[in-house]
Design a protein around this motif. Structure first.
Motif, PDB file in Angstrom:
ATOM      1  N   ALA A 268       0.831  -1.211   0.000  1.00 52.74           N
ATOM      2  CA  ALA A 268       0.000   0.000   0.000  1.00 52.74           C
ATOM      3  C   ALA A 268       0.864   1.260   0.000  1.00 52.74           C
ATOM      4  O   ALA A 268       1.934   1.294   0.623  1.00 52.74           O
ATOM      5  CB  ALA A 268      -0.915   0.001   1.214  1.00 52.74           C
ATOM      6  N   GLN A 269       0.366   2.270  -0.690  1.00 48.86           N
ATOM      7  CA  GLN A 269       0.989   3.606  -0.605  1.00 48.86           C
ATOM      8  C   GLN A 269       0.516   4.246   0.702  1.00 48.86           C
ATOM      9  O   GLN A 269      -0.696   4.288   0.962  1.00 48.86           O
ATOM     10  CB  GLN A 269       0.521   4.445  -1.805  1.00 48.86           C
ATOM     11  CG  GLN A 269       1.111   5.860  -1.820  1.00 48.86           C
ATOM     12  CD  GLN A 269       0.487   6.754  -2.894  1.00 48.86           C
ATOM     13  OE1 GLN A 269      -0.473   6.371  -3.569  1.00 48.86           O
ATOM     14  NE2 GLN A 269       1.028   7.951  -3.040  1.00 48.86           N
ATOM     15  N   ILE A 270       1.444   4.725   1.505  1.00 51.12           N
ATOM     16  CA  ILE A 270       1.061   5.306   2.804  1.00 51.12           C
ATOM     17  C   ILE A 270       1.321   6.808   2.781  1.00 51.12           C
ATOM     18  O   ILE A 270       2.421   7.248   2.439  1.00 51.12           O
ATOM     19  CB  ILE A 270       1.842   4.636   3.963  1.00 51.12           C
ATOM     20  CG1 ILE A 270       1.453   3.147   4.054  1.00 51.12           C
ATOM     21  CG2 ILE A 270       1.586   5.357   5.282  1.00 51.12           C
ATOM     22  CD1 ILE A 270       2.220   2.361   5.106  1.00 51.12           C
ATOM     23  N   ILE A 271       0.293   7.578   3.118  1.00 50.05           N
ATOM     24  CA  ILE A 271       0.414   9.035   3.163  1.00 50.05           C
ATOM     25  C   ILE A 271       0.035   9.503   4.562  1.00 50.05           C
ATOM     26  O   ILE A 271      -1.044   9.170   5.060  1.00 50.05           O
ATOM     27  CB  ILE A 271      -0.535   9.704   2.147  1.00 50.05           C
ATOM     28  CG1 ILE A 271      -0.192   9.199   0.742  1.00 50.05           C
ATOM     29  CG2 ILE A 271      -0.436  11.225   2.214  1.00 50.05           C
ATOM     30  CD1 ILE A 271      -1.405   8.849  -0.063  1.00 50.05           C
ATOM     31  N   ILE A 272       0.921  10.256   5.172  1.00 47.88           N
ATOM     32  CA  ILE A 272       0.662  10.766   6.520  1.00 47.88           C
ATOM     33  C   ILE A 272       0.369  12.253   6.433  1.00 47.88           C
ATOM     34  O   ILE A 272       1.133  12.993   5.803  1.00 47.88           O
ATOM     35  CB  ILE A 272       1.886  10.536   7.431  1.00 47.88           C
ATOM     36  CG1 ILE A 272       2.242   9.039   7.498  1.00 47.88           C
ATOM     37  CG2 ILE A 272       1.631  11.078   8.823  1.00 47.88           C
ATOM     38  CD1 ILE A 272       3.511   8.747   8.298  1.00 47.88           C
ATOM     39  N   THR A 273      -0.717  12.684   7.050  1.00 48.79           N
ATOM     40  CA  THR A 273      -0.973  14.134   7.124  1.00 48.79           C
ATOM     41  C   THR A 273      -0.414  14.628   8.451  1.00 48.79           C
ATOM     42  O   THR A 273      -0.759  14.100   9.505  1.00 48.79           O
ATOM     43  CB  THR A 273      -2.469  14.483   7.039  1.00 48.79           C
ATOM     44  OG1 THR A 273      -3.102  14.167   8.278  1.00 48.79           O
ATOM     45  CG2 THR A 273      -3.176  13.737   5.919  1.00 48.79           C
ATOM     46  N   LEU A 274       0.471  15.599   8.386  1.00 47.32           N
ATOM     47  CA  LEU A 274       1.105  16.132   9.595  1.00 47.32           C
ATOM     48  C   LEU A 274       0.637  17.555   9.861  1.00 47.32           C
ATOM     49  O   LEU A 274       0.233  18.255   8.930  1.00 47.32           O
ATOM     50  CB  LEU A 274       2.628  16.141   9.419  1.00 47.32           C
ATOM     51  CG  LEU A 274       3.321  14.777   9.394  1.00 47.32           C
ATOM     52  CD1 LEU A 274       4.815  14.967   9.180  1.00 47.32           C
ATOM     53  CD2 LEU A 274       3.076  14.025  10.699  1.00 47.32           C
ATOM     54  N   PRO A 275       0.719  17.995  11.108  1.00 53.96           N
ATOM     55  CA  PRO A 275       0.397  19.403  11.375  1.00 53.96           C
ATOM     56  C   PRO A 275       1.402  20.290  10.624  1.00 53.96           C
ATOM     57  O   PRO A 275       2.560  19.913  10.452  1.00 53.96           O
ATOM     58  CB  PRO A 275       0.610  19.553  12.883  1.00 53.96           C
ATOM     59  CG  PRO A 275       0.579  18.166  13.436  1.00 53.96           C
ATOM     60  CD  PRO A 275       1.092  17.278  12.343  1.00 53.96           C
ATOM     61  N   VAL A 276       0.947  21.458  10.194  1.00 59.77           N
ATOM     62  CA  VAL A 276       1.828  22.411   9.512  1.00 59.77           C
ATOM     63  C   VAL A 276       3.020  22.710  10.425  1.00 59.77           C
ATOM     64  O   VAL A 276       2.858  22.921  11.621  1.00 59.77           O
ATOM     65  CB  VAL A 276       1.051  23.716   9.194  1.00 59.77           C
ATOM     66  CG1 VAL A 276       1.999  24.780   8.654  1.00 59.77           C
ATOM     67  CG2 VAL A 276      -0.062  23.422   8.201  1.00 59.77           C
TER      68      VAL A 276
END
Lengths: 227, 227
Positions: free
Chosen positions: A48-56
């Motif tokens: 799987a492609q893993i994308i993490i959303t992080l705080p700015v």
């Protein structure tokens, strides 16, 4: 082969907990909460492609943590928006060529590999699947003034607590995020339903908890410990 | 002085958890769950009359445990009925001369002294008070067939999880239990409301958990440990 992308939503500042380190970066049983969450998905879905959303402004800190902990699981980073919805929308822009997209709370590090695979199966069968559990407590609902000290009893047997991962056919989730959103949506399933699509309720896990309070770290560590 | 009675409902067989020892008798941090619950009330309200409802046939085992652990807090025992409601009704028959009656789940050993005292204050002010907390998860409600795999999203900000102790003016709770009950009532507040009396929602505690699953013992022990 089913191509899957996983969006791990870790864009929140964790302000409910206090302190200046977002909760998803704090250590749990030896390494940051977020690494546990990512590892569970990598184990379940190695391709799987893993994308993490992080705080700015937090990507430097995360990269530092990855070096410190020799965290070698390939992933992309995107910056969280002002809301969870905006964060996931940003992440969708860098998901490429996938059939199904899972969205998971970075602060649910105890999700099991079995749960992830079961939800993916259900998403393939129903296009949209979310894990739910029957609650142990009784519940009431506040009617009228939200600050009111009274509320109506609701039938617990009909109530389900909603967890993540929530998994969707990719075109469906993209369509849901493309439609203009009004009001607050606390999960992706609610956005998808606005398109008139039914969301399948799958069996969740009582201990797939969301780390919210400081004491949840002690709870999660107790659950991670072998019997 | 306000005279208080405390009914600790421990009449359940704990069958959800498996095993042949009811969960309220199993050890938590060195002594049975039920002893923790009783001790919290005795600390908060040293003069309160304490009545424990036990499963039928379990009083010998409880007395044995009291000897084994040198458990010296004075209390009465009554035998649980077929339902929680019947158990509490039995207990009310042996409450004497009290102004307020608290009903508490024996399987909530983490209730704080502060919570007990706050609820009693609120019961004195409003006649009926129950502790509630805002949930962390999103929730759905199943409409139509209870086995259905779909459910409607509900507004989490209006939802409150209900805990115990639930505290009532004694005549009010007695009247609620005297009225014929139809259907299933999961808490005492629902019975009281049938009389047309409003129940005050007081501030509960996130970690006043009900021990239900085996892993809840590890969670409760983690929460009992000093930081």
């Amino acid at each position: 082969m089913i191509r899957t992308a996983v969006v791990i939503a870790a864009g929140g500042s964790g302000v409910r907990m206090g302190g200046d380190t977002p909760k998803q970066f704090r250590p749990l049983a030896g390494r940051p909460v977020l690494m546990h969450s990512v590892e569970r998905f990598h184990t379940a879905l190695p391709d799987a492609q893993i994308i993490i959303t992080l705080p700015v402004g937090e990507s430097a800190r995360w990269e530092e943590l990855c070096r410190k902990y020799d965290f070698a699981i390939a992933h992309s980073i995107t910056h969280g928006g002002a809301t969870r919805c905006e964060s996931v929308r940003n992440a969708l822009e860098i998901c490429a060529g996938c059939d199904y997209i899972a969205v998971h709370d970075g602060a649910r590090p105890l999700v099991s590999v079995e749960l992830i695979l079961r939800l993916l199966d259900d998403a393939v069968a129903y296009d949209a699947a979310i894990p739910v559990v029957a609650p142990v407590d009784s519940f009431r609902i506040i009617e009228g003034d939200i600050e009111s000290d009274s509320g109506r009893c609701i039938d617990r047997s009909r109530l389900r607590a909603v967890q993540t991962p929530q998994i969707f056919a990719a075109p469906l989730l993209r369509a849901a995020y493309a439609a203009p959103a009004e009001g607050a949506f606390t999960d992706d399933a609610s956005l998808v339903e606005r398109l008139g699509v039914a969301v399948h309720l799958s069996r969740g896990e009582p201990f797939n908890i969301k780390i919210t309070h400081q004491a949840d770290f002690a709870i999660a560590e107790a659950l991670l410990r072998p019997d």
